[in-house]
Design a protein around this motif. Structure first.
Motif, PDB file in Angstrom:
ATOM      1  N   PRO A   1       2.186 -33.430  54.837  1.00 37.64           N
ATOM      2  CA  PRO A   1       2.630 -32.442  54.442  1.00 37.64           C
ATOM      3  C   PRO A   1       4.127 -32.004  54.704  1.00 37.64           C
ATOM      4  CG  PRO A   1       1.092 -32.083  56.167  1.00 37.64           C
ATOM      5  CD  PRO A   1       1.095 -33.414  55.647  1.00 37.64           C
ATOM      6  N   ASP A   2       4.768 -32.332  55.802  1.00 38.86           N
ATOM      7  CA  ASP A   2       6.032 -32.362  56.100  1.00 38.86           C
ATOM      8  C   ASP A   2       7.161 -32.829  55.151  1.00 38.86           C
ATOM      9  OD1 ASP A   2       5.267 -30.865  58.269  1.00 38.86           O
ATOM     10  OD2 ASP A   2       5.931 -32.160  59.967  1.00 38.86           O
ATOM     11  N   LYS A   3       6.673 -34.214  54.873  1.00 45.68           N
ATOM     12  CA  LYS A   3       7.460 -35.292  53.789  1.00 45.68           C
ATOM     13  C   LYS A   3       7.349 -34.461  52.758  1.00 45.68           C
ATOM     14  CE  LYS A   3       7.452 -39.330  56.290  1.00 45.68           C
ATOM     15  NZ  LYS A   3       6.754 -40.845  56.222  1.00 45.68           N
ATOM     16  N   LYS A   4       6.139 -33.887  52.208  1.00 42.20           N
ATOM     17  CA  LYS A   4       5.989 -33.420  50.773  1.00 42.20           C
ATOM     18  C   LYS A   4       6.708 -31.824  50.741  1.00 42.20           C
ATOM     19  CE  LYS A   4       2.288 -33.877  48.273  1.00 42.20           C
ATOM     20  NZ  LYS A   4       0.711 -33.235  47.735  1.00 42.20           N
ATOM     21  N   ALA A   5       6.881 -31.406  51.870  1.00 46.10           N
ATOM     22  CA  ALA A   5       7.687 -30.385  51.894  1.00 46.10           C
ATOM     23  C   ALA A   5       9.055 -30.381  51.668  1.00 46.10           C
ATOM     24  CB  ALA A   5       7.349 -29.400  53.131  1.00 46.10           C
ATOM     25  N   ASP A   6       9.520 -31.461  52.189  1.00 49.45           N
ATOM     26  CA  ASP A   6      10.832 -31.968  52.225  1.00 49.45           C
ATOM     27  C   ASP A   6      11.344 -32.337  50.703  1.00 49.45           C
ATOM     28  OD1 ASP A   6      13.531 -32.565  53.032  1.00 49.45           O
ATOM     29  OD2 ASP A   6      13.102 -34.632  53.036  1.00 49.45           O
ATOM     30  N   TYR A   7      10.632 -33.231  50.156  1.00 50.41           N
ATOM     31  CA  TYR A   7      10.621 -33.355  48.661  1.00 50.41           C
ATOM     32  C   TYR A   7      10.644 -32.238  47.802  1.00 50.41           C
ATOM     33  CZ  TYR A   7       9.212 -38.247  50.493  1.00 50.41           C
ATOM     34  OH  TYR A   7       9.091 -39.267  51.186  1.00 50.41           O
ATOM     35  N   LEU A   8       9.729 -31.323  47.899  1.00 46.83           N
ATOM     36  CA  LEU A   8       9.705 -29.955  47.004  1.00 46.83           C
ATOM     37  C   LEU A   8      10.954 -29.367  47.398  1.00 46.83           C
ATOM     38  CD1 LEU A   8       5.873 -29.090  47.904  1.00 46.83           C
ATOM     39  CD2 LEU A   8       7.019 -29.191  45.670  1.00 46.83           C
ATOM     40  N   TYR A   9      11.258 -29.184  48.776  1.00 50.78           N
ATOM     41  CA  TYR A   9      12.632 -28.413  48.737  1.00 50.78           C
ATOM     42  C   TYR A   9      13.890 -29.241  48.063  1.00 50.78           C
ATOM     43  CZ  TYR A   9      16.970 -27.274  51.334  1.00 50.78           C
ATOM     44  OH  TYR A   9      18.401 -27.034  51.580  1.00 50.78           O
ATOM     45  N   GLN A  10      14.008 -30.400  48.310  1.00 52.26           N
ATOM     46  CA  GLN A  10      15.063 -31.205  47.698  1.00 52.26           C
ATOM     47  C   GLN A  10      14.998 -30.936  46.077  1.00 52.26           C
ATOM     48  OE1 GLN A  10      16.392 -34.822  49.008  1.00 52.26           O
ATOM     49  NE2 GLN A  10      15.601 -34.714  51.095  1.00 52.26           N
ATOM     50  N   LEU A  11      13.717 -31.020  45.519  1.00 51.20           N
ATOM     51  CA  LEU A  11      13.500 -30.940  44.118  1.00 51.20           C
ATOM     52  C   LEU A  11      14.028 -29.471  43.594  1.00 51.20           C
ATOM     53  CD1 LEU A  11      12.911 -31.657  41.448  1.00 51.20           C
ATOM     54  CD2 LEU A  11      10.404 -31.423  42.062  1.00 51.20           C
ATOM     55  N   GLY A  12      13.606 -28.442  44.567  1.00 50.95           N
ATOM     56  CA  GLY A  12      14.364 -26.980  44.142  1.00 50.95           C
ATOM     57  C   GLY A  12      15.586 -26.981  44.233  1.00 50.95           C
TER      58      GLY A  12
ATOM     59  N   LYS B   1      12.369 -21.522  38.764  1.00 48.31           N
ATOM     60  CA  LYS B   1      11.772 -22.810  39.022  1.00 48.31           C
ATOM     61  C   LYS B   1      11.920 -23.137  40.711  1.00 48.31           C
ATOM     62  CE  LYS B   1      10.949 -25.684  35.695  1.00 48.31           C
ATOM     63  NZ  LYS B   1      11.099 -26.808  34.675  1.00 48.31           N
ATOM     64  N   ALA B   2      13.411 -22.975  41.015  1.00 52.78           N
ATOM     65  CA  ALA B   2      13.715 -23.568  42.298  1.00 52.78           C
ATOM     66  C   ALA B   2      12.709 -22.672  43.161  1.00 52.78           C
ATOM     67  CB  ALA B   2      15.095 -23.619  42.287  1.00 52.78           C
ATOM     68  N   ARG B   3      12.806 -21.248  42.989  1.00 59.84           N
ATOM     69  CA  ARG B   3      12.099 -20.522  44.108  1.00 59.84           C
ATOM     70  C   ARG B   3      10.505 -21.064  44.068  1.00 59.84           C
ATOM     71  NH1 ARG B   3      10.977 -14.260  43.387  1.00 59.84           N
ATOM     72  NH2 ARG B   3       9.831 -15.104  41.360  1.00 59.84           N
ATOM     73  N   ASN B   4      10.022 -21.539  42.968  1.00 57.29           N
ATOM     74  CA  ASN B   4       8.742 -21.864  42.851  1.00 57.29           C
ATOM     75  C   ASN B   4       8.379 -23.114  43.779  1.00 57.29           C
ATOM     76  OD1 ASN B   4       7.820 -19.901  41.142  1.00 57.29           O
ATOM     77  ND2 ASN B   4       7.735 -21.142  39.540  1.00 57.29           N
ATOM     78  N   TYR B   5       9.292 -24.157  43.821  1.00 59.41           N
ATOM     79  CA  TYR B   5       9.408 -25.568  44.616  1.00 59.41           C
ATOM     80  C   TYR B   5       9.597 -24.898  46.115  1.00 59.41           C
ATOM     81  CZ  TYR B   5       9.664 -28.058  40.086  1.00 59.41           C
ATOM     82  OH  TYR B   5       9.509 -28.681  39.091  1.00 59.41           O
ATOM     83  N   ALA B   6      10.369 -24.098  46.378  1.00 60.12           N
ATOM     84  CA  ALA B   6      10.666 -23.680  47.719  1.00 60.12           C
ATOM     85  C   ALA B   6       9.414 -23.215  48.284  1.00 60.12           C
ATOM     86  CB  ALA B   6      11.732 -22.697  47.692  1.00 60.12           C
ATOM     87  N   LEU B   7       8.710 -22.163  47.539  1.00 56.56           N
ATOM     88  CA  LEU B   7       7.713 -21.256  47.892  1.00 56.56           C
ATOM     89  C   LEU B   7       6.431 -22.425  48.323  1.00 56.56           C
ATOM     90  CD1 LEU B   7       7.574 -18.357  45.422  1.00 56.56           C
ATOM     91  CD2 LEU B   7       8.018 -18.499  48.168  1.00 56.56           C
ATOM     92  N   GLU B   8       6.330 -23.516  47.372  1.00 57.60           N
ATOM     93  CA  GLU B   8       5.431 -24.721  47.721  1.00 57.60           C
ATOM     94  C   GLU B   8       5.509 -25.194  49.155  1.00 57.60           C
ATOM     95  OE1 GLU B   8       4.056 -27.303  44.491  1.00 57.60           O
ATOM     96  OE2 GLU B   8       5.164 -25.891  42.955  1.00 57.60           O
ATOM     97  N   ALA B   9       6.870 -25.626  49.363  1.00 54.97           N
ATOM     98  CA  ALA B   9       7.377 -26.232  50.294  1.00 54.97           C
ATOM     99  C   ALA B   9       7.148 -25.184  51.748  1.00 54.97           C
ATOM    100  CB  ALA B   9       8.825 -26.431  50.694  1.00 54.97           C
ATOM    101  N   ILE B  10       7.264 -24.082  51.480  1.00 55.60           N
ATOM    102  CA  ILE B  10       6.887 -22.991  52.593  1.00 55.60           C
ATOM    103  C   ILE B  10       5.324 -23.042  53.047  1.00 55.60           C
ATOM    104  CG2 ILE B  10       6.663 -20.515  53.063  1.00 55.60           C
ATOM    105  CD1 ILE B  10       9.433 -20.146  51.630  1.00 55.60           C
ATOM    106  N   LYS B  11       4.583 -23.245  52.123  1.00 53.79           N
ATOM    107  CA  LYS B  11       3.202 -23.452  52.255  1.00 53.79           C
ATOM    108  C   LYS B  11       2.939 -24.430  53.261  1.00 53.79           C
ATOM    109  CE  LYS B  11       1.603 -21.019  47.864  1.00 53.79           C
ATOM    110  NZ  LYS B  11       0.938 -21.389  46.638  1.00 53.79           N
ATOM    111  N   LEU B  12       3.454 -25.461  52.765  1.00 54.17           N
ATOM    112  CA  LEU B  12       3.166 -26.537  53.598  1.00 54.17           C
ATOM    113  C   LEU B  12       3.838 -26.912  55.012  1.00 54.17           C
ATOM    114  CD1 LEU B  12       3.634 -29.301  50.656  1.00 54.17           C
ATOM    115  CD2 LEU B  12       1.516 -28.655  51.644  1.00 54.17           C
ATOM    116  N   LYS B  13       4.989 -25.872  55.055  1.00 55.82           N
ATOM    117  CA  LYS B  13       5.767 -26.164  56.360  1.00 55.82           C
ATOM    118  C   LYS B  13       6.419 -24.831  56.634  1.00 55.82           C
ATOM    119  CE  LYS B  13       9.218 -29.066  58.609  1.00 55.82           C
ATOM    120  NZ  LYS B  13      10.179 -30.258  58.148  1.00 55.82           N
TER     121      LYS B  13
END
Length: 260
Positions: A129-140, A152-164
């Motif tokens: 989950p931590d690595k996935k959160a990092d990838y989501l943040y970078q994509l955002g 769309k960037a906010r959506n990726y950031a929110l997904e990262a927040i759910k994981l971390k």
């Protein structure tokens, strides 16, 4: 660097014998972190160490992973060795790590569409989950900075927040997307309301993650200067402390504040 490489080989072997062992994984993560933060590695020193070993070890997935990980951590993606290692790693083992390596490679080449495709693959493949959160943040971050797609960037950031949830960087990213969205509105007052929503996110970032406090405070100090003045607030039949709904795609409820 040689000491680190030897330690990594031992840890990789132990993980091969005991896959998923939490203690070994914790030691590996700590070893990696200490190496990066020690100040010993640089792009030049990594190339000097890894390049002579490349021909001998280019079939070793663990070796390729180390090259990609540490050159990426130090933002050495423009080095030819990074491209060789990232592409070889993906060819031999199309894992989340390998896809992430190619995403970073294509970012360095400014081939954004290819980078985004590999970021998405890395996210889909990653189980940590931590690595996935990092990838989501970078994509955002890339989606906002390179494609100007803040929603769309906010959506990726929110997904990262759910994981971390205790990581502040995604909140910083959301605040940045809000602060850059004046074009949502034609009314000058409404344009200033985005900064209330942005500052809320920066404040949230430092409340959950002290490591980003300095970055958050710099943004708060900057964007408070763009709040509306008290006369404008009064003109719109509002007062400080009132709830206010920021519209457009932001769609956040915030508090009315005046520029001091």
């Amino acid at each position: 660097i040689e000491n680190y490489a030897q330690a990594s080989e031992i840890l990789d072997y132990q993980l091969g014998q005991k896959p998923g062992n939490k203690t070994i994984l914790q030691v590996k993560e700590a070893t990696d972190y200490n190496f990066i933060t020690s100040g010993a590695p640089s792009c030049e020193s990594l190339v000097a160490y890894f390049q002579p070993l490349y021909e001998e070890k280019k079939s070793d997935v663990a070796f390729l992973g180390r090259v990609v990980n540490f050159m990426s951590a130090l933002e050495c993606e423009s080095e030819p060795l990074y491209a060789l290692a990232a592409e070889a790693l993906y060819e031999k083992e199309p894992s989340a790590q390998a896809a992430f390596g190619l995403a970073r490679l294509f970012i360095s080449k400014e081939e954004i569409d290819k980078a985004i495709a590999y970021y998405q693959e890395a996210i889909d493949r990653e189980e940590d989950p931590d690595k996935k959160a990092d990838y989501l943040y970078q994509l955002g971050f890339v989606t906002n900075a390179q494609l100007n797609q803040p929603q769309k960037a906010r959506n990726y950031a929110l997904e990262a927040i759910k994981l971390k949830p205790d990581w502040g960087e995604p909140y910083i990213l959301i605040g940045d997307t809000y602060a850059g969205s004046k074009e949502c509105f034609t009314d000058e007052f409404e344009q200033t309301t985005i900064y209330w929503a942005a500052v809320d996110q920066f404040s949230k970032a430092k409340s959950v993650d002290p490591d980003v406090a300095e970055k958050a405070d710099e943004r708060i100090s900057t964007y408070k200067n763009y709040f509306p003045d008290i006369e404008t607030i009064f003109f719109y039949s509002l007062k400080e402390g009132d709830n206010y709904k920021v519209g457009c795609w932001i769609n956040e409820t915030t508090k009315v504040r005046a520029r001091k």
